[in-house]
Design an enzyme around this catalytic site. Sequence first.
Site, mmCIF file in Angstrom:
data_model
loop_
_atom_site.group_PDB
_atom_site.id
_atom_site.type_symbol
_atom_site.label_atom_id
_atom_site.label_comp_id
_atom_site.label_asym_id
_atom_site.label_seq_id
_atom_site.Cartn_x
_atom_site.Cartn_y
_atom_site.Cartn_z
ATOM 1 N N TYR A 109 -20.679 -67.483 14.344
ATOM 2 C CA TYR A 109 -19.544 -68.393 14.446
ATOM 3 C C TYR A 109 -18.412 -67.673 15.150
ATOM 4 C CZ TYR A 109 -15.486 -71.177 13.415
ATOM 5 O OH TYR A 109 -14.346 -71.920 13.564
ATOM 6 N N GLU A 197 -13.726 -73.175 19.804
ATOM 7 C CA GLU A 197 -14.707 -72.858 18.773
ATOM 8 C C GLU A 197 -16.109 -72.887 19.375
ATOM 9 O OE1 GLU A 197 -15.966 -75.749 15.674
ATOM 10 O OE2 GLU A 197 -15.029 -74.353 14.267
#
Length: 398
Positions: A109, A197
Site C-alpha cells: 500500500y 494512492e
Amino acid sequence: MDIHEYQAKEILARFGVAVPQGALAYSPEQAAYRARELGGDRWIVKAQVHAGGRGKAGGVKLCESEHEILDSASDMFGQKLVTHQTGPEGKGVYRVYVEGAVAFNREIYLGFVLDRTSQRVMIVASSQGGMEIEEISAQRPESIVRSTVEPAVGLQDFQAREIAFALGIPAKLMQQMTRTLQGCYRAFTELDATMVEINPLVITADDRVLALDAKMTFDGNAVFRHPHIAELRDKSQEDPRESRAADRGLNYIGLTGNIGCIVNGAGLAMATMDTIKLAGGEPANFLDIGGGATPERVAKAFRLVMSDDNVQAILVNIFAGINRCDWVAEGVVQALKANPVDVPVIVRLAGTNVEEGQKILAKSGLPIIRANSLIEAAERAVTAWKNDVAQNTKMRAV
Ligand code: GDP
Ligand code: MN
C-alpha cells in the site's frame, strides 16, 4: 476533484511510475477489441468509477477469453456500482479499463496525503497492500510506515530508501521503488494533488515494481492552474445536485436531511446546520450563496435546493454586512413569486437595513415565516417542517 484510475495511471506514468499496459473502452465490444490489441491471454477488466473498493463489489474481473471480457464488461456497463466508498446510490459505469493481467508476489500500500498537523505531505505505506488502508490500520497497524516530507528540499533519495527498507523491499528493487516514490511525490506537488494512492503497488513475478491501481484527488481550488487536469472532470461521477451548483458558482454539498438551507457565508452555513440539528432537525444541504445575495442568486439557490426531493422546509439565513437586508428580502420575494415552493419557508435576516427587509417580507403577502435569531429560525423551521409533514400525511390518509 477526483479522476479515474486510468487517468491517474497515465499521469503517474509521465512521472516515471511503472504501470501495466492498458486501454480504455466505452462498450463491451470495444473492451474485447482492446484486449485483442493488447495481446496476451489473461486480462483484467476494471469499471472506471470515482471510488475504491471495486474489487469486492464486482468492478474488477479477471478474464481469460474474449467471451469472458464481453460478459464481464456487459455486467459493468450501465450499472450503478455500489462499493463501500460510493454510498448506497452507487456510481454509474460508462467506461471500463482493460489491462493485461499481471502475476505478482507482493502487494504494497502506498499513499500520499496532506497531513494538516505537520502541514506537510505525508507518505503512508504498508507491506500489507491489497486491503483498504482502514482495514490495514485496524488489523495490522504495526505494518504502517509514515514519513513526512520536508517541503524545502522535497523527497530525498535517502528518505525514499528508508521507506523502501521499512517495507522490506529487496535491494535489487531499490531503484525502482525510489523512482516510484519520487514520481508520486513530484506528481502530488507539481499538480496540486491532495491525495495519491497506489493500492496495490505490486512486485511482479519478473521483479518489477508496478502500480496495479491508482487514485488521485486534486485541490479543486487549484485546478485552474492545470487545464489538462481540469478537463478530466467527469460529471457522471458527481452528485448531480453538486455539479449543477458548481456550474452556477454556488457552494453546495448535498446531505440527507429534510431542511434545505440557503445561507451567505460558509461559516454561517455551518452554524446554521449545527443549529438545525440542535433544534431536532436534519439539514438537507450545505449551501453558501456567497457575498452578493442578489435576487438572481437567491432564485438560483431556491431552484437548486428545491430540486432535492427530500427537502420539506427551507431555512434562509442571511447576515448582511456589505449586503443589505432589504435587497436580500427583495431577492427572496422575487424568487418565491417567480418560482413558488410548496414547503414552508423560514427567513432570518440580520445586519444592515434589517427593519426594511422585514417590512418587505411582511408586505409581500407570501406565507414566509420570519425569525429574529438563528435558534428561533431553526426551531421554527423544524416545527414548520414537522407540522407540514403531519398535515400532508393526514391529507394523504383522507
Ligand atoms: P479497487 O478494489 O477499486 O481498489 O481496485 P483494484 O484496482 O485495487 O483491484 C482490486 C484487486 O484486484 C487488487 O487488489 C488486486 O489484488 C487485483 N488485481 C488488479 N489488477 C490485477 C492484475 O493485473 N493481476 C492480478 N492477478 N490481480 C489484479
Ligand atoms: Mn485498489
